[in-house]
Design a protein around this motif. Structure first.
Motif, mmCIF file in Angstrom:
data_model
loop_
_atom_site.group_PDB
_atom_site.id
_atom_site.type_symbol
_atom_site.label_atom_id
_atom_site.label_comp_id
_atom_site.label_asym_id
_atom_site.label_seq_id
_atom_site.Cartn_x
_atom_site.Cartn_y
_atom_site.Cartn_z
ATOM 1 N N LEU A 106 0.835 -1.196 0.000
ATOM 2 C CA LEU A 106 0.000 0.000 0.000
ATOM 3 C C LEU A 106 0.870 1.246 0.000
ATOM 4 O O LEU A 106 1.918 1.288 0.648
ATOM 5 N N ASP A 107 0.411 2.276 -0.700
ATOM 6 C CA ASP A 107 1.161 3.529 -0.692
ATOM 7 C C ASP A 107 1.079 4.161 0.695
ATOM 8 O O ASP A 107 0.176 3.854 1.481
ATOM 9 N N PRO A 108 2.022 5.038 1.042
ATOM 10 C CA PRO A 108 2.092 5.577 2.403
ATOM 11 C C PRO A 108 0.833 6.299 2.870
ATOM 12 O O PRO A 108 0.508 6.284 4.055
ATOM 13 N N LYS A 109 0.118 6.929 1.956
ATOM 14 C CA LYS A 109 -1.083 7.656 2.353
ATOM 15 C C LYS A 109 -2.204 6.700 2.759
ATOM 16 O O LYS A 109 -2.867 6.899 3.782
ATOM 17 N N CYS A 110 -2.403 5.645 1.974
ATOM 18 C CA CYS A 110 -3.392 4.629 2.336
ATOM 19 C C CYS A 110 -2.995 3.936 3.635
ATOM 20 O O CYS A 110 -3.839 3.675 4.504
ATOM 21 N N ASP A 111 -1.727 3.642 3.753
ATOM 22 C CA ASP A 111 -1.226 2.979 4.953
ATOM 23 C C ASP A 111 -1.495 3.829 6.195
ATOM 24 O O ASP A 111 -1.947 3.329 7.226
ATOM 25 N N TRP A 112 -1.216 5.136 6.085
ATOM 26 C CA TRP A 112 -1.481 6.042 7.207
ATOM 27 C C TRP A 112 -2.965 6.089 7.542
ATOM 28 O O TRP A 112 -3.354 6.031 8.715
ATOM 29 N N ALA A 113 -3.811 6.192 6.521
ATOM 30 C CA ALA A 113 -5.249 6.288 6.754
ATOM 31 C C ALA A 113 -5.786 5.043 7.454
ATOM 32 O O ALA A 113 -6.622 5.129 8.365
ATOM 33 N N LEU A 114 -5.300 3.875 7.052
ATOM 34 C CA LEU A 114 -5.768 2.638 7.673
ATOM 35 C C LEU A 114 -5.328 2.522 9.121
ATOM 36 O O LEU A 114 -5.996 1.858 9.923
#
Length: 448
Positions: free
Chosen positions: A314-322
């Motif tokens: 997962l890209d860092p933005k999706c990873d952060w959101a999750l």
């Protein structure tokens, strides 16, 4: 290690353009300059693309080394002193001739000039200054020029070059002093940072004083950049982005470039990476860099000492959101800009469009698609008029499985996982998914 002096300019070009390919810290963006009467060329901040590299990539700059001769013996460098390679060097006139002839044929719109160290930093920097002076004053070249500042060179020479170049860069090479000591012992962190600080201060002076230097001159108007090698030394992703963050905050850098380590030398001090150059890791660092520069993220929001590596799937933005589902869903019609821009699938441009469009009407999901929102990612994190796009479960495992996609579930069976977890580039070494076309688009456009 003798320089071949009997070579023609075409032979030198073949050698010194190939020798420059490992330096990725070049860009043709950052400054606008219109054509002037009596001068040849211009510069466009949006970037240019007219030339093609040997590997087929479309580029806008004539990218060369002044020389591949070097007094240093950096273990990772193909041009290191101990390597048995053909050595050559341009003269200032030859670089000027190449630049002008390529420009007149519409192959290029500018020059990227780096160099090994010939005899000494001062000697090399003096030759670079002579080259730029001839281009600007004698050949009247008004196009874009990006040049390297040589650590250890006289500050007076660096200043003189700064008034002729659009962008300058000083390569940090490795993110820590320990890494430099191990692989480039002749270089030091303080010696590299000194010209960075000088360039930063020169730019600041031009901004704050009325006419601090000769009237009409601009000092490095497109700012400065640097490069870090990824994977040559043991630093983790968290350490890499912390260094990048510090450079942006303390040295006002325009850009940090990341270069996946390529083992061009057979050296026992260099790592042997089973999967080859860490291209996916480089890609994740670029994505994180976008988030820090344009989306308002701090390094410690993206990674921590306890979770020091980016998720491979997962890209860092999706990873952060999750990892922060308590902040979602975000109501598109009421939320502040800084919350909307952090939603996966909403980029800076689309967030600004949302803020503008919702002034006149309440937006729905159809409107968001027209505004450039990537709904297949954003739909799990937003509401419009109090409703989600579909009745989905706000659950880490479920959303992760949807974002990862069918093709990536083949390498990671998300259905067998009881809880969402941060994947490690090293702990999960059996996973080797390549970046998708969507990944590459996001890295180039910044739309995440």
């Amino acid at each position: 290690m003798l320089i071949q002096e009997q070579m023609g300019i075409q032979e030198k070009l073949a050698i010194l353009s190939d020798a420059a390919k490992y330096d990725v810290s070049c860009t043709s963006s950052g400054v606008d300059r219109k054509g002037k009467k009596g001068m040849l060329g211009n510069a466009v901040s949006a970037g240019l693309c007219h030339s093609f590299a040997a590997d087929g990539r479309c580029i806008s700059l004539l990218k060369i080394l002044f020389t591949n001769q070097c007094i240093y013996d950096c273990r990772y460098c193909i041009n290191r002193r101990s390597n048995d390679v053909v050595r050559t060097a341009f003269t200032p006139d030859e670089v000027c001739t190449l630049t002008m002839e390529f420009y007149r044929r519409n192959y290029i719109e500018g020059l990227f000039l780096s160099s090994g160290i010939l005899h000494s930093p001062d000697y090399t920097m003096e030759l670079i200054w002579q080259t730029l002076y001839k281009l600007r004053r004698e050949f009247r070249f008004n196009g874009y020029i990006h040049v390297k500042a040589i650590p250890g060179a006289d500050p007076v020479l660096i200043e003189q070059v700064g008034f002729l170049a659009d962008r300058m860069s000083v390569n940090l090479e490795l993110p820590t002093a320990q890494g430099l000591k191990a692989l480039a012992p002749a270089k030091s962190r303080s010696r590299i940072l000194a010209p960075m600080r000088q360039i930063q201060r020169g730019i600041q002076v031009r901004r704050t004083e009325v006419v601090p230097y000769e009237r009409g001159k601009r000092f490095v108007p497109a700012g400065q950049s640097t490069q870090m090698i990824v994977g040559a030394t043991p630093e983790n992703d968290y350490q890499m982005i912390k260094v990048a963050e510090a450079l942006y905050q303390n040295y006002d850098l325009k850009r940090v470039f990341y270069s996946a380590f390529v083992r061009v030398n057979d050296d026992s001090c260099l790592p042997v990476l089973p999967g080859g150059p860490p291209l996916l890791r480089e890609h994740r660092l670029y994505q994180a860099d976008w988030l820090m520069r344009f989306y308002g993220f701090g390094a410690e929001e993206l990674l921590t000492e306890s979770k020091p590596h980016f998720n491979v799937l997962l890209d860092p933005k999706c990873d952060w959101a999750l990892r922060h589902l308590e902040l979602f869903p975000v109501e598109i019609n009421r939320a502040e800009y800084h919350r909307i821009v952090r939603v996966p699938g909403i980029g800076v441009k689309s967030a600004k469009r949302i803020m503008e469009a919702r002034r006149g009407t309440a937006l729905d999901f159809g409107d968001l698609k027209k505004l450039g929102v990537v709904l297949k990612r954003a739909m799990y994190f937003i509401t419009c008029k109090g409703r989600m796009m579909y009745p989905v479960k706000v659950d880490q495992d479920f959303i992760t499985s949807q974002l990862v996609g069918v093709e990536r579930q083949k390498v990671w069976d998300i259905g067998t996982s009881d809880s969402y977890r941060q994947l490690s580039m090293f702990d999960d070494g059996w996973l080797s998914p390549a970046p998708t076309g969507e990944d590459f688009f996001g890295a180039v456009s910044g739309q995440m």
